[in-house]
Design a protein around this motif. Sequence first.
Motif, PDB file in Angstrom:
ATOM      1  N   ASP A 246       0.822  -1.210   0.000  1.00 58.04           N
ATOM      2  CA  ASP A 246       0.000   0.000   0.000  1.00 58.04           C
ATOM      3  C   ASP A 246       0.856   1.260   0.000  1.00 58.04           C
ATOM      4  O   ASP A 246       0.530   2.253  -0.682  1.00 58.04           O
ATOM      5  CB  ASP A 246      -0.938  -0.005   1.212  1.00 58.04           C
ATOM      6  CG  ASP A 246      -1.976  -1.110   1.145  1.00 58.04           C
ATOM      7  OD1 ASP A 246      -2.137  -1.723   0.056  1.00 58.04           O
ATOM      8  OD2 ASP A 246      -2.622  -1.381   2.180  1.00 58.04           O
ATOM      9  N   HIS A 247       1.958   1.263   0.754  1.00 60.35           N
ATOM     10  CA  HIS A 247       2.840   2.437   0.782  1.00 60.35           C
ATOM     11  C   HIS A 247       3.492   2.651  -0.582  1.00 60.35           C
ATOM     12  O   HIS A 247       3.620   3.793  -1.031  1.00 60.35           O
ATOM     13  CB  HIS A 247       3.919   2.263   1.856  1.00 60.35           C
ATOM     14  CG  HIS A 247       3.412   2.460   3.248  1.00 60.35           C
ATOM     15  ND1 HIS A 247       4.147   3.048   4.258  1.00 60.35           N
ATOM     16  CD2 HIS A 247       2.222   2.136   3.827  1.00 60.35           C
ATOM     17  CE1 HIS A 247       3.452   3.075   5.376  1.00 60.35           C
ATOM     18  NE2 HIS A 247       2.285   2.511   5.142  1.00 60.35           N
ATOM     19  N   ALA A 248       3.913   1.559  -1.224  1.00 60.64           N
ATOM     20  CA  ALA A 248       4.542   1.683  -2.541  1.00 60.64           C
ATOM     21  C   ALA A 248       3.544   2.208  -3.575  1.00 60.64           C
ATOM     22  O   ALA A 248       3.866   3.091  -4.384  1.00 60.64           O
ATOM     23  CB  ALA A 248       5.106   0.333  -2.987  1.00 60.64           C
ATOM     24  N   VAL A 249       2.335   1.678  -3.551  1.00 61.80           N
ATOM     25  CA  VAL A 249       1.302   2.126  -4.503  1.00 61.80           C
ATOM     26  C   VAL A 249       0.994   3.610  -4.283  1.00 61.80           C
ATOM     27  O   VAL A 249       0.872   4.385  -5.244  1.00 61.80           O
ATOM     28  CB  VAL A 249       0.031   1.272  -4.361  1.00 61.80           C
ATOM     29  CG1 VAL A 249      -1.132   1.890  -5.138  1.00 61.80           C
ATOM     30  CG2 VAL A 249       0.290  -0.151  -4.854  1.00 61.80           C
ATOM     31  N   ALA A 250       0.870   4.016  -3.024  1.00 60.99           N
ATOM     32  CA  ALA A 250       0.577   5.416  -2.722  1.00 60.99           C
ATOM     33  C   ALA A 250       1.672   6.350  -3.228  1.00 60.99           C
ATOM     34  O   ALA A 250       1.398   7.498  -3.591  1.00 60.99           O
ATOM     35  CB  ALA A 250       0.387   5.598  -1.213  1.00 60.99           C
ATOM     36  N   ALA A 251       2.906   5.836  -3.272  1.00 67.93           N
ATOM     37  CA  ALA A 251       4.033   6.650  -3.750  1.00 67.93           C
ATOM     38  C   ALA A 251       4.183   6.593  -5.267  1.00 67.93           C
ATOM     39  O   ALA A 251       5.069   7.257  -5.821  1.00 67.93           O
ATOM     40  CB  ALA A 251       5.330   6.177  -3.093  1.00 67.93           C
ATOM     41  N   GLY A 252       3.351   5.797  -5.947  1.00 66.62           N
ATOM     42  CA  GLY A 252       3.452   5.663  -7.398  1.00 66.62           C
ATOM     43  C   GLY A 252       4.531   4.699  -7.845  1.00 66.62           C
ATOM     44  O   GLY A 252       4.936   4.719  -9.006  1.00 66.62           O
TER      45      GLY A 252
END
Length: 335
Positions: A246-252
């Motif tokens: 989720d953190h990686a996705v939020a950062a693009g």
Amino acid sequence: MPRVREIEVFRLVLPYARRPESILVRLVDYGGMDGWGEVVDADPKVWAALEEGLARALIGVDWEHPDELGTVPGGSAADMACWDLWTKMRGVPLSHALGGNRTSLIATARIGGDRNLESLVARVNRLVCAGYAHVTLDVHPDWDIEPLRAVRHAYPALGIGVDARGVYTDIDALEALDAYNLSSIERPFASLADHADLQERVAAPVLLDVSSVTELDEAIMASAGRALLLRPAALGSLREVRRAHDHAVAAGWEIACAGGQGTGLARAATVAAASLPGCDLPCDVAEPPRSAQIVTPPVGASGGVVAVPLTQSGLGHTIDEVRVRRLAKESYTTR
């Protein structure tokens, strides 16, 4: 509600290569349903942690969801077993319980240890003929441009990533690889500052391997890459796997999943994690040697594609308990 009444732990010596070891955990609830987990090439402290703390943490304890248990003694093997048991009791595949929505995955095949260009291209040819659309080449400072050039010349449309295994110190050398239309440059340096410098200079995403969500957040803040190598075993729990995703996705950031070979159990968990929506880079869940697998159907790629098991609950595989006990170097049971 799961309530564990029995725990079995096995140390297996696997019949291939340097005879690696796996630790398997089996949890049995009061209704007779079981859940399995695995850690590959575990630190010796894992066995001690399982012996000393797992029974106290789980036997006779009521819990509604694996996330409630926090950090379970024994790390990823025990955590995986809890998730397998819980999803079996709910009658859902592990991939769906984690939030995955993919039915199949594009696999990469890792190629290393070949210092002959003709042999390297022949190996890639066999993989392409088998249906693989992506390969990952191991590179290091005196073996990078030439093998990459040879493979790209032979297969202009093939997806290619490179794994530098953290051994580079020269950013210019890695920047030169970017001319070959790479899908990613994996683990190039030891420091975040060098990763950030390289990412500014190349079009390919720099793919980082992290061992915690905190480490990932630091890399994101430092702009040290644009892709995450998501390894469930390194993060210790599937709860942390979802957080990292989720953190990686939020950062693009893009995400590639990878898992240890072992008996197939750890790879089954990696397949479930790779079904998450942000895992868009080819995953490394190539088939462990069949001589070591204890699961049916075997975990692996067919035609360069890995099926996400959806017809069975839990990890989605049947465990060959007879084979587990035959391969076990030692084991114990706690009730």
